[in-house]
Design a protein around this motif. Sequence first.
Motif, PDB file in Angstrom:
ATOM      1  N   LEU A 147       0.536  -1.167  -0.023  1.00 14.01           N
ATOM      2  CA  LEU A 147       0.067   0.127   0.008  1.00 14.01           C
ATOM      3  C   LEU A 147       0.760   1.179   0.165  1.00 14.01           C
ATOM      4  O   LEU A 147       0.223   2.390  -0.154  1.00 14.01           O
TER       5      LEU A 147
ATOM      6  N   LEU B 192     -12.091   0.372  -5.394  1.00 14.78           N
ATOM      7  CA  LEU B 192     -10.968   0.518  -4.180  1.00 14.78           C
ATOM      8  C   LEU B 192     -11.762  -0.003  -2.696  1.00 14.78           C
ATOM      9  O   LEU B 192     -11.069  -0.359  -2.081  1.00 14.78           O
TER      10      LEU B 192
ATOM     11  N   PHE C 247      -9.994  -2.932  -1.184  1.00 15.45           N
ATOM     12  CA  PHE C 247      -8.928  -2.425   0.267  1.00 15.45           C
ATOM     13  C   PHE C 247      -9.775  -1.944   1.400  1.00 15.45           C
ATOM     14  O   PHE C 247      -9.552  -2.278   2.406  1.00 15.45           O
TER      15      PHE C 247
ATOM     16  N   TRP D  37      -9.425   6.365   4.375  1.00 21.08           N
ATOM     17  CA  TRP D  37      -8.957   5.428   3.381  1.00 21.08           C
ATOM     18  C   TRP D  37     -10.066   4.632   2.648  1.00 21.08           C
ATOM     19  O   TRP D  37     -11.097   4.361   3.326  1.00 21.08           O
ATOM     20  N   PRO D  38      -9.762   4.222   1.511  1.00 23.31           N
ATOM     21  CA  PRO D  38      -8.670   4.576   0.551  1.00 23.31           C
ATOM     22  C   PRO D  38      -9.355   5.946  -0.258  1.00 23.31           C
ATOM     23  O   PRO D  38     -10.362   5.722  -0.820  1.00 23.31           O
TER      24      PRO D  38
ATOM     25  N   GLY E 254      -8.245   7.312  -2.922  1.00 22.62           N
ATOM     26  CA  GLY E 254      -8.147   7.139  -4.317  1.00 22.62           C
ATOM     27  C   GLY E 254      -7.271   8.278  -5.139  1.00 22.62           C
ATOM     28  O   GLY E 254      -7.195   8.415  -6.181  1.00 22.62           O
TER      29      GLY E 254
ATOM     30  N   ARG F 229      -1.497   7.638  -4.975  1.00 26.38           N
ATOM     31  CA  ARG F 229      -0.591   6.517  -4.453  1.00 26.38           C
ATOM     32  C   ARG F 229      -1.467   5.331  -4.616  1.00 26.38           C
ATOM     33  O   ARG F 229      -1.023   4.330  -4.838  1.00 26.38           O
ATOM     34  N   TRP F 230      -2.974   5.626  -4.521  1.00 22.44           N
ATOM     35  CA  TRP F 230      -3.677   4.476  -4.952  1.00 22.44           C
ATOM     36  C   TRP F 230      -3.582   4.077  -6.440  1.00 22.44           C
ATOM     37  O   TRP F 230      -3.721   2.933  -6.928  1.00 22.44           O
TER      38      TRP F 230
ATOM     39  N   VAL G 102      -0.717   1.943  -6.433  1.00 20.84           N
ATOM     40  CA  VAL G 102      -0.902   0.475  -5.728  1.00 20.84           C
ATOM     41  C   VAL G 102      -1.797  -0.481  -7.093  1.00 20.84           C
ATOM     42  O   VAL G 102      -1.308  -1.543  -7.042  1.00 20.84           O
TER      43      VAL G 102
END
Length: 919
Positions: free
Chosen positions: A221, A673, A677, A725-726, A728, A731-732, A735
Amino acid sequence: MPAKKPSRRLRVFVIAVVLVVLSGLGYGAFWTVSTVRASYPQVSGEIEMDGLSGPVTVQRDGNGIPRLYADSALDLFRAQGYVHAQDRFWEMDVRRHMTSGRLSEMFGDGQVETDAFLRTLGWRQVAQQEYDEELAPETKEYLDEYAEGVNAYLGTRSGEELSVEYAALGFLNDYAPEPWDPVDSVAWLKAMAWDLRGNMEDEIDRSLLAARLSPEQIEELYPGYPYDRNNPIVQEIGDFAGGTGGTGGTGDTGGTGDTAGGDGQGDGTSPGDAADGVTTQLGALAATLDEIPALLGPAGSGIGSNSWVVSGEYTTTGMPLLANDPHLGPSLPSVWYQMGLYCTEVTEECPFEVSGFTFSGMPGVVIGHNEDIAWGFTNLGADVTDLRLEKLDNGNYLRDGEEKPYETRTETIRVAGGEDREITVRSTENGPIVSDRHDDFAETGRTAPVESGAPDRGNGYAVSLTWTALEPSNTMDAVFALNTAADFDDFRSAAADFAVPAQNMIYADTAGNIGYQAPGRIPVRGAGDGRYPAPGWDSSYDWDGYVPTEELPWELNPERGYIVTANQAVIDPAGYDHFLTDDWSYGTRSARIEELLVSKIEDGGKISMGDMQSIQLDNSNEMARVLVPYLLDIEISDPYIREAQELLEGWDFSQDSDSAAAAYYNAVWANMLQLAFGHKLPKELRVEGQCLRVRPADDSAPLEDANGQALFDTECGERSPDSAWPDGGDRWFEVVRELIEQPDSDWWTTPATRTEPAATDRDELLARALRDARWELTAKLGKDIGTWSWGRLHQLTLTNQTLGEEGPGPLRWMLNRGPWNLAGGADAVNATAWNAAGGYETTWVPSMRMIVSLADFDESLWINLSGASGHAYHEHYTDQTGMWARGEFLPWPSSAEAVAEGTRDTLTLTPGGAGAGEE
């Protein structure tokens, strides 16, 4: 914005306001006309002002934007304080109460916890030290004059004559503003530094994840920065680089990093074993941080900005073009205030000829241009905070095997309409004990990951904060040095004083140069890398000073002919000798900006002002380019779902406000997402109110009832929708980009529900997301996909500070404005961000946009999120917002002739008197 939960007294006040508004047409008319207009400032004619050595002219254009002309620098800043107070004093007053931990004096007992936390940090004390000990005498003179200007305005007005909010506040208490102090201005820099503080939330969140995920899952993550795909800011390594190793960091950003105990061995602990104790204290800290007013916006991956500069070799003007749009939380009024500050004759004694974006409550111009240079800021994101576990016992703390007495001080919090509260602030040499500010911290560190040599846990560890902004600096000196800089050397010299917050600083000048400087007080760490809380009892984890200014990255006239900063990595660590952070934004926006620039340049074209505008407004969703082909490969048999899936066929990935495809894609993204997650995360990270059924946490509890049915606990999320989280963001993007080619990863599994079978691989989960998104948008936008649009989902409402946050409909209607349907999205260049866990409403925006032409400053363009005025119903309250939402700009004249041509109202401030004649 104070803490989000309204107090009992604020609710009483709200009821009183509603009763007044509804008590009768006659009085209601008085409230909405007489009371509101009482605060409107005089903008033409003459006003006598005590302390001026000569007249000051204030020329306002058709949007109320002022340009000030004075014969002396002291008069200029005295007048700036007066004009800021005319338009924005309520905003200024709320800010200074926030930075000094005194919101309870205005709003009652609902703000006591917020004030206690801010008193613990001690922003006001640090600001006072800076004013007393660090700032240049000339800077202090400017601050003093600015304060006198504010107070000259306060001397002529009170209550509703200052702002309608004071009329409303009168129903709650008898609060009256006190005089402005120069330290009030300095303290605002601490609020900036707090909101731009770097990776503290990442440090907390990684530890919270350890309660439920393995170290390997956590690292999935937090993927490493893609240096092979997205360029860092500085691409041509200079002589500042040092060596090829890296103090405290390496080119491999994918490692697990040190925990509070170094290697995590010895007693068998690791981040994955942190469990309940560390989860409890860090969850409480995360909740506390969630309540702290964020004047620049909610913490999280959204914080950022874009800026870039292009050499005249590649522009239609033959001179550099510079663009900047800081991404901050939307507020009303905007955090920025446009203004020009001009000495009628530029001399050594009066050197200012500067125009740009200011902060109400602070003298000078923060971002803009003078007659020689232009500059902009984006958040560097350096890791300038460390949380440290502390072993406290009987008035002492443990340090290298010795017991040392911790320091204490008592703070008295005055509460409007209530009794004073006293708190005790404890500090070690590592910093203030932030864990004292929440009841749940009684068991701090009960099971925190530590090495075998750690002290006995006893009742747990406390948590302290080491942060660069808690040490006095002379950052305020840098503001005035920037305002008068004439060349790149002056610019770098000013940047050397810009200690906190650490910012990327971009540059262009009228000689044709372009450049970049990474300023800031950035720590050199001993042991550890700041990814997890460190052991405060071990001095080997201390900071060993700061990265020397001459060794911070910079560039001047790079061969490629442009520089792009959008919160990506500053420099490839493989060729740089210092550790800045591993928690960069992942370069989605910077890569897109660079792509658009390079495509034009490589085709032999030249970058125009229109091109710069188009890039700022680029809506492309770069993750959609990766994910949509997979979504279109999913076989959908249900014609109702298939109808929505077909929206993605031929979509150009542009998130225009009227795009049905953008609406559907973003709904699919959010649902994907959540399925992959969201349900796997601990409650401290999930959005508040989102409840899941989980197996009992108590290992000794039965897992089945007498009939063999599985037993479950209900576990509800605790994070605000803005920071859950998440989210979006990019960083996502990274991932999912890495996992999308692993169709059998456990992340792609999700359990069955009463109506849906379990998803066992990527394609089954994507099919669920396509279906769930169709039904979600049917409920939100209707059955007919021909009526869908991204803007109907993705809206912006501007909320007035404090009172617009917490009242019922009538009060919010008076103070707030919107909604506006927006284009753009999370980590598009047009970064109107939203949190995928919390909904589609806009949480981050380009808080202003500017494009500077170094060939002719009068051809420059700017736009603000709101208007110049902070007064509800004033014509300039939100007169720029519609243009901003449509991607339009205002002309930005700079020369005296161009300013005069655009002037609508002229006010002259003359020496003598205490101020009179206000309308």
